[in-house]
Design a protein around this motif. Sequence first.
Motif, PDB file in Angstrom:
ATOM      1  N   MET A 155     -13.971  -8.814  -5.326  1.00  0.00           N
ATOM      2  CA  MET A 155     -14.438 -10.296  -4.648  1.00  0.00           C
ATOM      3  C   MET A 155     -13.317 -11.664  -4.511  1.00  0.00           C
ATOM      4  N   ARG A 156     -14.224 -12.429  -4.489  1.00  0.00           N
ATOM      5  CA  ARG A 156     -13.458 -13.779  -4.219  1.00  0.00           C
ATOM      6  C   ARG A 156     -14.013 -14.779  -5.678  1.00  0.00           C
ATOM      7  N   ILE A 157     -13.979 -15.489  -6.569  1.00  0.00           N
ATOM      8  CA  ILE A 157     -14.565 -16.707  -6.883  1.00  0.00           C
ATOM      9  C   ILE A 157     -14.133 -17.483  -7.571  1.00  0.00           C
ATOM     10  N   THR A 158     -14.932 -18.771  -7.102  1.00  0.00           N
ATOM     11  CA  THR A 158     -14.719 -19.870  -7.070  1.00  0.00           C
ATOM     12  C   THR A 158     -14.750 -20.842  -8.579  1.00  0.00           C
ATOM     13  N   THR A 159     -14.331 -21.214  -9.247  1.00  0.00           N
ATOM     14  CA  THR A 159     -14.174 -22.227 -10.525  1.00  0.00           C
ATOM     15  C   THR A 159     -13.632 -23.482 -10.761  1.00  0.00           C
ATOM     16  N   THR A 160     -14.442 -23.775 -11.522  1.00  0.00           N
ATOM     17  CA  THR A 160     -13.499 -25.418 -11.801  1.00  0.00           C
ATOM     18  C   THR A 160     -12.893 -24.950 -12.823  1.00  0.00           C
ATOM     19  N   VAL A 161     -11.237 -25.180 -12.832  1.00  0.00           N
ATOM     20  CA  VAL A 161      -9.905 -25.127 -13.978  1.00  0.00           C
ATOM     21  C   VAL A 161      -9.606 -25.966 -14.704  1.00  0.00           C
ATOM     22  N   ASN A 162      -9.811 -26.550 -15.464  1.00  0.00           N
ATOM     23  CA  ASN A 162      -8.584 -28.029 -15.740  1.00  0.00           C
ATOM     24  C   ASN A 162      -9.127 -28.947 -14.210  1.00  0.00           C
ATOM     25  N   GLY A 163     -10.262 -29.108 -14.303  1.00  0.00           N
ATOM     26  CA  GLY A 163     -10.749 -30.527 -13.406  1.00  0.00           C
ATOM     27  C   GLY A 163     -10.699 -29.706 -12.106  1.00  0.00           C
ATOM     28  N   GLU A 164      -9.843 -29.152 -11.782  1.00  0.00           N
ATOM     29  CA  GLU A 164      -9.576 -28.897 -10.377  1.00  0.00           C
ATOM     30  C   GLU A 164     -10.677 -27.733  -9.828  1.00  0.00           C
ATOM     31  N   VAL A 165     -11.130 -27.447  -8.719  1.00  0.00           N
ATOM     32  CA  VAL A 165     -11.870 -25.706  -7.976  1.00  0.00           C
ATOM     33  C   VAL A 165     -10.300 -25.555  -7.686  1.00  0.00           C
ATOM     34  N   ARG A 166     -10.778 -24.011  -7.779  1.00  0.00           N
ATOM     35  CA  ARG A 166     -10.004 -23.164  -7.850  1.00  0.00           C
ATOM     36  C   ARG A 166     -10.798 -22.149  -7.609  1.00  0.00           C
ATOM     37  N   GLN A 167      -9.565 -21.357  -6.486  1.00  0.00           N
ATOM     38  CA  GLN A 167     -10.100 -19.632  -6.056  1.00  0.00           C
ATOM     39  C   GLN A 167      -9.220 -18.900  -6.561  1.00  0.00           C
ATOM     40  N   ALA A 168      -9.816 -17.494  -6.398  1.00  0.00           N
ATOM     41  CA  ALA A 168      -9.024 -16.662  -6.697  1.00  0.00           C
ATOM     42  C   ALA A 168      -9.222 -15.325  -5.994  1.00  0.00           C
ATOM     43  N   ASP A 169      -8.860 -14.537  -5.829  1.00  0.00           N
ATOM     44  CA  ASP A 169      -9.313 -13.473  -4.593  1.00  0.00           C
ATOM     45  C   ASP A 169      -9.398 -12.140  -4.909  1.00  0.00           C
ATOM     46  N   ASP A 170      -9.715 -11.124  -4.474  1.00  0.00           N
ATOM     47  CA  ASP A 170      -9.485  -9.812  -5.140  1.00  0.00           C
ATOM     48  C   ASP A 170      -9.883  -9.612  -5.749  1.00  0.00           C
ATOM     49  N   VAL A 171     -10.448 -10.188  -6.735  1.00  0.00           N
ATOM     50  CA  VAL A 171     -10.572  -9.931  -7.886  1.00  0.00           C
ATOM     51  C   VAL A 171     -11.537  -8.969  -8.417  1.00  0.00           C
ATOM     52  N   TRP A 172     -11.574  -7.931  -9.141  1.00  0.00           N
ATOM     53  CA  TRP A 172     -11.846  -6.609  -9.940  1.00  0.00           C
ATOM     54  C   TRP A 172     -13.111  -6.830 -10.492  1.00  0.00           C
ATOM     55  N   PRO A 173     -14.421  -7.039 -10.190  1.00  0.00           N
ATOM     56  CA  PRO A 173     -15.644  -6.947 -11.622  1.00  0.00           C
ATOM     57  C   PRO A 173     -15.137  -7.388 -12.620  1.00  0.00           C
ATOM     58  N   GLY A 174     -14.754  -5.931 -13.272  1.00  0.00           N
ATOM     59  CA  GLY A 174     -14.286  -5.971 -14.706  1.00  0.00           C
ATOM     60  C   GLY A 174     -12.820  -6.313 -14.705  1.00  0.00           C
ATOM     61  N   GLU A 175     -12.069  -6.842 -13.952  1.00  0.00           N
ATOM     62  CA  GLU A 175     -11.109  -7.750 -14.925  1.00  0.00           C
ATOM     63  C   GLU A 175     -11.115  -9.358 -15.642  1.00  0.00           C
ATOM     64  N   SER A 176     -10.816  -9.041 -16.330  1.00  0.00           N
ATOM     65  CA  SER A 176     -10.967 -10.214 -17.702  1.00  0.00           C
ATOM     66  C   SER A 176     -10.232 -11.337 -17.270  1.00  0.00           C
ATOM     67  N   LEU A 177     -11.044 -12.541 -17.326  1.00  0.00           N
ATOM     68  CA  LEU A 177     -11.006 -13.554 -17.273  1.00  0.00           C
ATOM     69  C   LEU A 177      -8.939 -14.217 -17.897  1.00  0.00           C
ATOM     70  N   LEU A 178      -9.238 -13.724 -18.536  1.00  0.00           N
ATOM     71  CA  LEU A 178      -7.952 -14.257 -19.137  1.00  0.00           C
ATOM     72  C   LEU A 178      -6.470 -13.591 -17.652  1.00  0.00           C
ATOM     73  N   TYR A 179      -6.847 -12.253 -17.673  1.00  0.00           N
ATOM     74  CA  TYR A 179      -6.124 -11.587 -16.085  1.00  0.00           C
ATOM     75  C   TYR A 179      -6.314 -12.806 -15.571  1.00  0.00           C
ATOM     76  N   VAL A 180      -7.301 -13.369 -14.920  1.00  0.00           N
ATOM     77  CA  VAL A 180      -7.526 -14.020 -13.528  1.00  0.00           C
ATOM     78  C   VAL A 180      -6.738 -15.499 -13.870  1.00  0.00           C
ATOM     79  N   LEU A 181      -7.259 -15.719 -15.297  1.00  0.00           N
ATOM     80  CA  LEU A 181      -6.297 -17.027 -15.501  1.00  0.00           C
ATOM     81  C   LEU A 181      -4.377 -17.097 -15.430  1.00  0.00           C
ATOM     82  N   ARG A 182      -4.664 -16.331 -15.857  1.00  0.00           N
ATOM     83  CA  ARG A 182      -2.535 -15.614 -15.572  1.00  0.00           C
ATOM     84  C   ARG A 182      -1.821 -15.318 -14.824  1.00  0.00           C
ATOM     85  N   GLU A 183      -2.514 -14.191 -14.419  1.00  0.00           N
ATOM     86  CA  GLU A 183      -2.063 -13.608 -13.230  1.00  0.00           C
ATOM     87  C   GLU A 183      -2.576 -13.878 -11.767  1.00  0.00           C
ATOM     88  N   ARG A 184      -3.866 -14.097 -11.801  1.00  0.00           N
ATOM     89  CA  ARG A 184      -4.514 -14.843 -10.266  1.00  0.00           C
ATOM     90  C   ARG A 184      -4.070 -16.421 -10.195  1.00  0.00           C
TER      91      ARG A 184
END
Length: 160
Positions: A1-30
């Motif tokens: 899945m793709r998520i779109t979020t605002t991180v530190n004031g900037e709109v960011r997208q992360a692709d291929d996010v598995w629904p169960g992976e942690s936000l920590l993993y998304v922040l660090r790795e994606r």
Amino acid sequence: MRITTTVNGEVRQADDVWPGESLLYVLRERLGLPGSKNACEQGECGSCTVYLDGVVVCACLVAGGQAQGRSIVTVEGLATPDRLHPVQQAFVTAGAVQCGFCTPGLIVAAHDLLARSPQPSDPQIREALAGNLCRCTGYEKILDAVRLAAARMTGEAVSQ
């Protein structure tokens, strides 16, 4: 899945996010934001503490998919490109960093405390930081850093 979020004031997208992976993993790795640390993965140590829609959370306990459309602030987002936030600078000045693993979570927790209580008592500081574990400093320098940040942010005269 793709998520779109605002991180530190900037709109960011992360692709291929598995629904169960942690936000920590998304922040660090994606999204390439290594400030929040991965230690316990159980919400016990606080090293991954971030703001999610203005509320302090352990990013390891939040599913990445839950960040869709939401606002996240990490330890990186507290500073400006040319200046550390006063809480970050106080940790450096007070020597409250050793290995640095717990530091990002402690800084975010201290930032949150000082936003709510600009001149906290020592028991308030201890309670606010209770969810953050440190194995190196013995906590006294961390308490000194929070006191120093509070003093600097309220304009109180300080010797450091």
